[in-house]
Design an enzyme around this catalytic site. Structure first.
Site, PDB file in Angstrom:
ATOM      1  N   HIS A 103       0.784  -1.230   0.000  1.00 27.17           N
ATOM      2  CA  HIS A 103       0.000   0.000   0.000  1.00 27.17           C
ATOM      3  C   HIS A 103       0.820   1.286   0.000  1.00 27.17           C
ATOM      4  O   HIS A 103       0.236   2.372   0.014  1.00 27.17           O
ATOM      5  CB  HIS A 103      -0.986   0.001   1.188  1.00 27.17           C
ATOM      6  CG  HIS A 103      -0.328   0.035   2.541  1.00 27.17           C
ATOM      7  ND1 HIS A 103      -0.999   0.494   3.662  1.00 27.17           N
ATOM      8  CD2 HIS A 103       0.913  -0.321   2.958  1.00 27.17           C
ATOM      9  CE1 HIS A 103      -0.188   0.418   4.710  1.00 27.17           C
ATOM     10  NE2 HIS A 103       0.957  -0.087   4.304  1.00 27.17           N
ATOM     11  N   HIS A 104       2.147   1.197  -0.037  1.00 29.04           N
ATOM     12  CA  HIS A 104       2.963   2.409  -0.162  1.00 29.04           C
ATOM     13  C   HIS A 104       3.367   2.695  -1.611  1.00 29.04           C
ATOM     14  O   HIS A 104       3.964   3.726  -1.888  1.00 29.04           O
ATOM     15  CB  HIS A 104       4.242   2.301   0.688  1.00 29.04           C
ATOM     16  CG  HIS A 104       3.964   2.184   2.154  1.00 29.04           C
ATOM     17  ND1 HIS A 104       3.153   3.066   2.826  1.00 29.04           N
ATOM     18  CD2 HIS A 104       4.387   1.281   3.080  1.00 29.04           C
ATOM     19  CE1 HIS A 104       3.087   2.712   4.101  1.00 29.04           C
ATOM     20  NE2 HIS A 104       3.812   1.628   4.273  1.00 29.04           N
ATOM     21  N   CYS A 105       3.046   1.785  -2.500  1.00 26.51           N
ATOM     22  CA  CYS A 105       3.394   1.972  -3.905  1.00 26.51           C
ATOM     23  C   CYS A 105       2.222   2.579  -4.652  1.00 26.51           C
ATOM     24  O   CYS A 105       1.087   2.110  -4.535  1.00 26.51           O
ATOM     25  CB  CYS A 105       3.768   0.637  -4.540  1.00 26.51           C
ATOM     26  SG  CYS A 105       4.290   0.785  -6.266  1.00 26.51           S
TER      27      CYS A 105
END
Length: 317
Positions: A103-105
């Site tokens: 979820h950080h990409c």
């Protein structure tokens, strides 16, 4: 016109909608042992579920590699796999990808151990390819803010984002926070009682505010007490209960749910994930049968019938 893809070949109905590949587990001449992330976590989860006789190798949906054309839905030409679970969740009512949750990409850059925007890609595939799926809710309960999918869906009113995270840790992405419809910022050392009350209140509130066609649930276990990166203090029992709360909310509303496992940086994490899946099964919130959440939705029911017919035709050829 949707592009041709091999990601959506329907698996046999006898398979659990649990997606896994041995390739999820990362090894590099032992150097992975020096990193706080348990690079073999996903294989351990599967082994625990096998030991409990819930699943077997031939009952797991094998993850497929995405082609360049698949990746171009979100990314430039990069490698990605394990995207099948989105449609599987709609077909069966639920699915769990034992990996995933990066979820950080976002579509244009990686970050925080996340090289691929799998949540964004799964949702965009569903919007593109699955009739009746036009609204999605992301429930992100990893200890870290899910800034990747937030940046990707910043101005997309089809996607509702709830995010509960430690307000003091990475990534602290103020711009991405603008995309969060229901923001739950937690303090250092938040414990079970407060956490579970907030999860219950805000999950119910999010799903009452907008009923989606699919829920993507980012079930990070880095909220566990003692996690070196999460900074929260949730017990193993609290994590199991959290997942139960989310699945009960989804199933009571007959909304298909896709769970990904995301962060979790202690050796005991794999056992907790397996215990949570077993608990969901024991409570009747997940099972091996074809969709129950889709019941009552004519488009979903027709899609299920078509999938079953195609499998029968293949078996007769």
């Amino acid at each position: 016109m949707p592009h041709r893809t091999e990601l959506y070949v329907d698996p046999p109905s006898a398979c659990w909608p649990i997606v896994y590949s041995p390739d999820y587990n990362i090894t590099f001449v032992g150097l992975e042992k020096l990193h706080p992330f348990d690079a073999g976590k996903w294989g351990k989860v599967i082994n625990f579920l096998k030991e409990e006789k819930l699943i077997a190798d031939d009952l797991i949906v094998q993850a497929r590699e995405a082609t360049d054309e698949d990746l171009l839905v979100v990314h430039t030409r990069r490698y990605l796999n394990k995207l099948k679970a989105g449609k599987l969740a709609v077909d069966r009512g639920w699915a769990i990808n034992v990996g995933g949750g990066f979820h950080h990409c976002s579509s244009d850059k990686g970050g925080g151990f996340c090289a691929y925007a799998d949540i964004t890609l799964a949702i965009k595939f569903l919007f593109e390819r699955v009739p009746g799926v036009s609204k999605a809710t992301i429930i992100d309960l990893d200890a870290h803010q899910g800034n990747g999918h937030e940046r990707d869906f910043m101005d997309d009113h089809r996607v509702y984002i709830m995010d509960a995270y430690n307000r003091y840790i990475y990534p602290g992405d103020g711009f991405a926070k603008r995309a969060i419809k229901r923001k739950v910022e937690l303090e250092w050392g938040t414990e079970d009682t407060e956490y579970l009350q907030k999860v219950h209140t805000h999950v119910e509130g999010a799903l009452n505010e907008l009923k989606p066609d699919i829920i993507v649930y980012n079930a990070g276990t880095d909220i566990l007490d003692g996690d070196p990166l999460g900074g929260l203090a949730i017990s193993p029992q609290g994590i199991v209960k959290r997942d139960e709360v989310v699945f009960k909310a989804a199933r009571s509303r007959r909304i298909p749910i896709l769970m990904v496992t995301s962060g979790g940086y202690q050796k005991r994490t794999a056992r907790i994930i397996a215990d949570s899946i077993l608990n969901l099964h024991n409570l009747g919130l997940i099972d091996k049968e074809l969709a129950t959440s889709g019941a009552g939705n004519p488009k979903v029911e027709q899609m299920i019938r078509d999938s079953a017919k195609d499998l029968c035709n293949l078996s007769l050829q």
